[in-house]
Design an enzyme around this catalytic site. Structure first.
Site, PDB file in Angstrom:
ATOM      1  N   PHE A 135      35.701  68.556  67.952  1.00 10.52           N
ATOM      2  CA  PHE A 135      36.259  68.866  69.263  1.00 10.52           C
ATOM      3  C   PHE A 135      37.700  69.355  69.025  1.00 10.52           C
ATOM      4  CE2 PHE A 135      38.130  67.891  73.410  1.00 10.52           C
ATOM      5  CZ  PHE A 135      37.136  68.366  74.253  1.00 10.52           C
ATOM      6  N   ASP A 217      36.956  59.642  65.591  1.00 10.87           N
ATOM      7  CA  ASP A 217      36.966  59.931  67.021  1.00 10.87           C
ATOM      8  C   ASP A 217      35.594  59.511  67.540  1.00 10.87           C
ATOM      9  OD1 ASP A 217      36.641  61.023  69.552  1.00 10.87           O
ATOM     10  OD2 ASP A 217      37.801  62.819  69.103  1.00 10.87           O
ATOM     11  N   TYR A 242      35.766  57.488  79.715  1.00 13.70           N
ATOM     12  CA  TYR A 242      35.190  58.119  80.919  1.00 13.70           C
ATOM     13  C   TYR A 242      33.830  58.730  80.666  1.00 13.70           C
ATOM     14  CZ  TYR A 242      37.761  62.033  78.704  1.00 13.70           C
ATOM     15  OH  TYR A 242      38.264  62.936  77.801  1.00 13.70           O
ATOM     16  N   LYS A 243      33.332  58.621  79.439  1.00 11.56           N
ATOM     17  CA  LYS A 243      32.020  59.209  79.127  1.00 11.56           C
ATOM     18  C   LYS A 243      30.953  58.131  79.332  1.00 11.56           C
ATOM     19  CE  LYS A 243      34.098  62.467  75.876  1.00 11.56           C
ATOM     20  NZ  LYS A 243      33.653  63.766  76.403  1.00 11.56           N
ATOM     21  N   ARG A 392      23.497  71.266  76.590  1.00  9.22           N
ATOM     22  CA  ARG A 392      23.669  69.881  76.139  1.00  9.22           C
ATOM     23  C   ARG A 392      23.115  68.952  77.214  1.00  9.22           C
ATOM     24  NH1 ARG A 392      29.605  67.644  74.520  1.00  9.22           N
ATOM     25  NH2 ARG A 392      29.709  67.478  76.772  1.00  9.22           N
TER      26      ARG A 392
HETATM   27  C1  LIG Z   1      35.208  64.218  70.767  1.00  6.41           C
HETATM   28  C2  LIG Z   1      36.253  64.288  71.838  1.00  6.41           C
HETATM   29  N1  LIG Z   1      37.507  63.904  71.554  1.00  6.41           N
HETATM   30  C3  LIG Z   1      38.476  63.968  72.503  1.00  6.41           C
HETATM   31  C4  LIG Z   1      38.193  64.418  73.774  1.00  6.41           C
HETATM   32  C5  LIG Z   1      39.260  64.583  74.844  1.00  6.41           C
HETATM   33  O1  LIG Z   1      40.188  63.616  74.871  1.00  6.41           O
HETATM   34  P1  LIG Z   1      41.219  63.471  76.093  1.00  6.41           P
HETATM   35  O2  LIG Z   1      40.698  62.369  76.943  1.00  6.41           O
HETATM   36  O3  LIG Z   1      42.511  63.194  75.458  1.00  6.41           O
HETATM   37  O4  LIG Z   1      41.233  64.743  76.877  1.00  6.41           O
HETATM   38  C6  LIG Z   1      36.896  64.779  74.102  1.00  6.41           C
HETATM   39  C7  LIG Z   1      36.592  65.242  75.476  1.00  6.41           C
HETATM   40  O5  LIG Z   1      35.521  65.616  75.845  1.00  6.41           O
HETATM   41  C8  LIG Z   1      35.904  64.730  73.105  1.00  6.41           C
HETATM   42  O6  LIG Z   1      34.657  65.107  73.384  1.00  6.41           O
END
Ligand SMILES: Cc1ncc(COP(=O)(O)O)c(C=O)c1O
Length: 432
Positions: A135, A217, A242-243, A392
């Site tokens: 990402f 991550d 939030y996911k 997706r």
């Molecule tokens: C793998 C991954 N890392 C980080 C993020 C985004 O992080 P942030 O909440 O700082 O925007 C996402 C957002 O979809 C993501 O899929």
């Protein structure tokens, strides 16, 4: 519950999907969520849905704000002052960590900045290994941290090249570790596009064999895949809430720091990371908390954290093992139906077929993925398009059932077979 596998072809009829729903021990969980009217929501890995529990937790804090105002920091029940630590304690079992190693604070991107920066300082600034399917925010943040230490990202941010454009193998990471002098390996637990679940313990061991730290991550796995960060010896991790955790849009992020790093200096220090017992003595010397709490920065955004309290009630009531079991059953079913009902129409499955290597979503590849996604949305089926060719589909085990998966596959079939996608414009660039 019956767990269909992609190897034994499940009956492709609706009746069978209903049987799977009838046998689903988590079927009642969806009653706690608000699914937008008329929608089939397959996007829980972008933004999880609102539960009654999360909404009630937010309402409670708004009431406390009205009734207690400033006294809420100490007199709210539970108090706001320790919210980051308390929510971290509640989340720790989901990542297999002692309570002191997890805290809720900042955003995922900010947590990458502070943890990678702190680890670079502690380990002797050097080279970070990432991969070319990450990402984007991960690369932006790490490159910025390298630049701030006078290190050129062109040289010090090394990306493992994926052999198939979908997955990153442990062998590819091993080869990169042989070729470069790496200080930090920073990988996703689950790739955001293909949904591959990487072998976190094996990558951690490999990193350590090469005298590198292992960071992850875990945005696409926490809340749907169990982890054992302490047992695996992971050095640090970040994730969104939030996911799959359904904490609400922009909800605070989670971070994990192994106890062996509790003494390192935060790269982005702030008073919220101060030892709580003396924070309000307001001294100019920074005395960081003696655990992961030190990586908090500024005042906890109470309203953005509040819904997570209720959302975690739902996750814990279901149990992470049961959620994973249902998630695997859903993605196995989706993969099997895609093979049976969609393969002849130009769709292919871009997600690993081994469920042990799969997160919570499935990438369906098709040359017309963009217009198919638009046609799905037009029917109230919420998915993500990810360039260049991925639809997706995330059947969140919290609120998606097998019959819904069956209907989505039938719509995917109809949209391709009858070229319904031609009614939609091709992608014109910009935000999708
Ligand atoms: C793998 C991954 N890392 C980080 C993020 C985004 O992080 P942030 O909440 O700082 O925007 C996402 C957002 O979809 C993501 O899929």
């Amino acid at each position: 519950m019956t767990t269909p596998t992609a190897d034994d072809t499940p009956p492709a009829d609706r009746e069978y999907a209903r049987e799977l729903d009838a046998a689903d021990p988590l079927a009642d969980l969806r009653e706690r969520f608000v699914v937008p009217e008329g929608e089939r929501y397959m996007d829980g890995n972008s933004l999880g849905l609102c539960s009654a529990d999360a909404a009630a937790a937010l309402d409670r804090v708004v009431d406390e704000w009205k009734e207690l105002a400033i006294r809420g920091w100490t007199d709210a029940d539970p108090d706001w002052f320790h919210m980051g630590e308390r929510l971290g304690d509640r989340m720790a079992p989901l990542v297999g960590a002692r309570a002191e190693s997890v805290v809720v604070g900042n955003s995922t991107t900010v947590n990458i900045h502070t943890l990678v920066g702190s680890m670079l300082d502690a380990h002797g600034a050097g080279t970070v290994l990432v991969n070319d399917l990450d990402f984007p925010t991960d690369h932006y943040a790490i490159a910025a941290q390298l630049r701030q230490r006078g290190l050129d990202p062109d040289e010090h941010l090394v990306a493992v090249e994926s052999g198939d454009g979908r997955t990153v193998t442990t062998e590819e990471i091993a080869t990169a570790l042989e070729a470069h002098d790496v200080d930090i390996v920073f990988m996703p637990t689950v790739l955001y596009r293909s949904g591959q679940l990487l072998d976190v313990p094996a990558i951690t061991d490999l990193a350590h064999e090469h005298d590198a730290l292992a960071g992850f991550d875990a945005a696409h796995s926490v809340g749907v895949v169990p982890h054992e960060f302490d047992e695996w010896g992971v050095d640090f991790a970040v994730w969104c809430t939030y996911k799959y955790l359904n904490g609400g849009p922009g909800a605070l992020a989670g971070l994990y720091v192994n106890e062996r790093h509790f003494d390192i200096d935060p790269a982005l220090a702030g008073w919220w990371g101060h030892d709580k017992a003396t924070q309000f003595e307001m001294r100019h010397e920074f005395t960081p908390a003696d655990d992961a709490g030190r990586f908090q920065i500024g005042t906890v955004p109470v309203l953005s954290a509040a819904p997570l309290d209720g959302a975690l009630d739902v996750t814990h009531a279901a149990g992470i093992e049961a959620l994973r079991e249902k998630s695997v059953a859903l993605t196995e079913y989706l993969v099997a139906l895609a093979d049976e009902r969609l393969a002849d129409l130009g769709y292919s499955v871009g997600t690993p077929r081994n469920p042990d290597r799969r997160g919570g979503h499935v990438a369906l590849e098709h040359p017309e993925a963009y217009r198919i996604s638009e046609a799905l949305k037009d029917r109230g089926i919420v998915v993500d398009y990810r360039p260049p060719n991925v639809v997706r589909v995330a059947p969140s085990p919290y609120y998606v059932g097998f019959e819904t998966v069956w209907t989505v596959v039938e719509d995917l079939r109809d949209i391709a077979e009858n070229e319904v996608f031609t009614e939609f414009d091709r992608q014109s660039g910009g935000v999708t």
